[in-house]
Design a protein around this motif. Structure first.
Motif, PDB file in Angstrom:
ATOM      1  N   ALA A  83      -4.686   4.420  -5.917  1.00 30.35           N
ATOM      2  CA  ALA A  83      -4.160   3.543  -4.857  1.00 30.35           C
ATOM      3  C   ALA A  83      -5.261   3.021  -3.941  1.00 30.35           C
ATOM      4  O   ALA A  83      -5.158   1.898  -3.425  1.00 30.35           O
ATOM      5  N   ASP A  84      -6.326   3.803  -3.745  1.00 33.82           N
ATOM      6  CA  ASP A  84      -7.393   3.354  -2.842  1.00 33.82           C
ATOM      7  C   ASP A  84      -8.265   2.264  -3.464  1.00 33.82           C
ATOM      8  O   ASP A  84      -9.173   1.734  -2.809  1.00 33.82           O
ATOM      9  N   ARG A 108      -5.488  -9.486  -1.850  1.00 34.37           N
ATOM     10  CA  ARG A 108      -5.552  -8.102  -2.318  1.00 34.37           C
ATOM     11  C   ARG A 108      -6.089  -8.090  -3.737  1.00 34.37           C
ATOM     12  O   ARG A 108      -5.701  -8.904  -4.577  1.00 34.37           O
ATOM     13  N   ASP A 132       0.809  -1.218   0.000  1.00 36.37           N
ATOM     14  CA  ASP A 132       0.000   0.000   0.000  1.00 36.37           C
ATOM     15  C   ASP A 132       0.842   1.269   0.000  1.00 36.37           C
ATOM     16  O   ASP A 132       0.509   2.250  -0.679  1.00 36.37           O
ATOM     17  N   ASN A 133       1.944   1.281   0.766  1.00 38.75           N
ATOM     18  CA  ASN A 133       2.753   2.499   0.817  1.00 38.75           C
ATOM     19  C   ASN A 133       3.387   2.806  -0.536  1.00 38.75           C
ATOM     20  O   ASN A 133       3.501   3.964  -0.938  1.00 38.75           O
ATOM     21  N   ALA A 162       2.060   1.818  -3.459  1.00 40.69           N
ATOM     22  CA  ALA A 162       0.946   2.191  -4.335  1.00 40.69           C
ATOM     23  C   ALA A 162       0.597   3.670  -4.188  1.00 40.69           C
ATOM     24  O   ALA A 162       0.361   4.368  -5.179  1.00 40.69           O
ATOM     25  N   LYS A 163       0.570   4.157  -2.951  1.00 38.40           N
ATOM     26  CA  LYS A 163       0.231   5.566  -2.720  1.00 38.40           C
ATOM     27  C   LYS A 163       1.298   6.501  -3.278  1.00 38.40           C
ATOM     28  O   LYS A 163       1.002   7.640  -3.665  1.00 38.40           O
ATOM     29  N   LEU A 168      -6.886  -0.509  -4.456  1.00 29.13           N
ATOM     30  CA  LEU A 168      -6.237  -1.730  -3.991  1.00 29.13           C
ATOM     31  C   LEU A 168      -6.745  -2.024  -2.586  1.00 29.13           C
ATOM     32  O   LEU A 168      -6.421  -1.306  -1.641  1.00 29.13           O
ATOM     33  N   VAL A 169      -7.561  -3.055  -2.456  1.00 31.24           N
ATOM     34  CA  VAL A 169      -8.190  -3.362  -1.170  1.00 31.24           C
ATOM     35  C   VAL A 169      -8.053  -4.853  -0.882  1.00 31.24           C
ATOM     36  O   VAL A 169      -7.665  -5.649  -1.745  1.00 31.24           O
TER      37      VAL A 169
END
Length: 215
Positions: free
Chosen positions: A64-65, A74, A53-54, A56-57, A67-68
């Protein structure tokens, strides 16, 4: 209702759906687009795994949001608005790690095949004058994205051409024209058949081709 085109730019995610309907799934061309865009952005690494996540952001904050987590997996959400409600994942379209892996297997099989054929013929990728994409899948596939993920040789985009239903057209030509039929028989005398499954190096090369080209 199948997503057939996926684009990601600075403003976010954009999709096109067959018949303009509500998205209920994704077809082959949409899958190639989605993976190619995510590889290009850096949300998928060369091995085909979603980045943390870090990361991706940092590389793609505009999506990026999307990706959950879905349970222990994921996924990248392709339909619906953000922020994503985890409880809605059974009702929207997303790209899973399994989807990416399935595309990698198909891509590796195809790219291993043409790489071996080039080697047998004694030429390199840059020597290929034209790639014809046949069938309905080839008609809608983005040449740029096919090159980007390594599905076809890395040549200039205009040299990758959608050829339509060549099997059907060839069958009609053979049925309706004696000269075309004779020409097809003549081709049999000059074509060299290469059996890929007999090659000892096929499996090793297949594994090597699983990775996506990254810049």
């Amino acid at each position: 209702g199948a997503i057939e085109v996926v684009r990601i730019d600075d403003s976010g995610l954009h999709i096109e759906v067959i018949d303009g309907a509500e998205p209920v799934g994704i077809c082959g061309s949409g899958l190639v687009d989605a993976v190619a865009e995510l590889v290009q952005l850096g949300l998928l690494d060369g091995s085909g795994r979603f980045v943390p996540d870090n990361v991706a952001k940092e590389v793609a904050p505009q999506v990026a949001d999307r990706l959950v987590m879905r349970g222990e997996e994921r996924v990248f959400v392709l339909s619906g608005d953000t922020p994503i409600d985890p409880g809605s994942l059974d009702r929207i379209v997303y790209l899973s790690q399994r989807d990416v892996r399935e595309l990698q297997f198909a891509k590796a099989a195809i790219s291993t095949g043409w790489a071996i054929l080039l080697e047998e013929f004694g030429i390199q990728e840059k020597d290929v004058q034209q790639v014809l994409l046949a069938g309905s899948f080839g008609s809608y596939l983005s040449p740029k994205n096919a090159i980007r993920i390594g599905l076809v040789p890395d040549i200039s985009v205009p040299r990758v051409v959608s050829a339509g239903n060549v099997a059907g057209e060839g069958a009609k030509m053979a049925l309706l024209s004696g000269s075309e039929r004779n020409g097809a028989h003549t081709l049999l005398e000059v074509i060299k058949y290469v059996e890929l499954s007999d090659r000892e190096d096929f499996n090793d090369r297949f594994v090597e081709e699983l990775a996506f080209p990254v810049s």
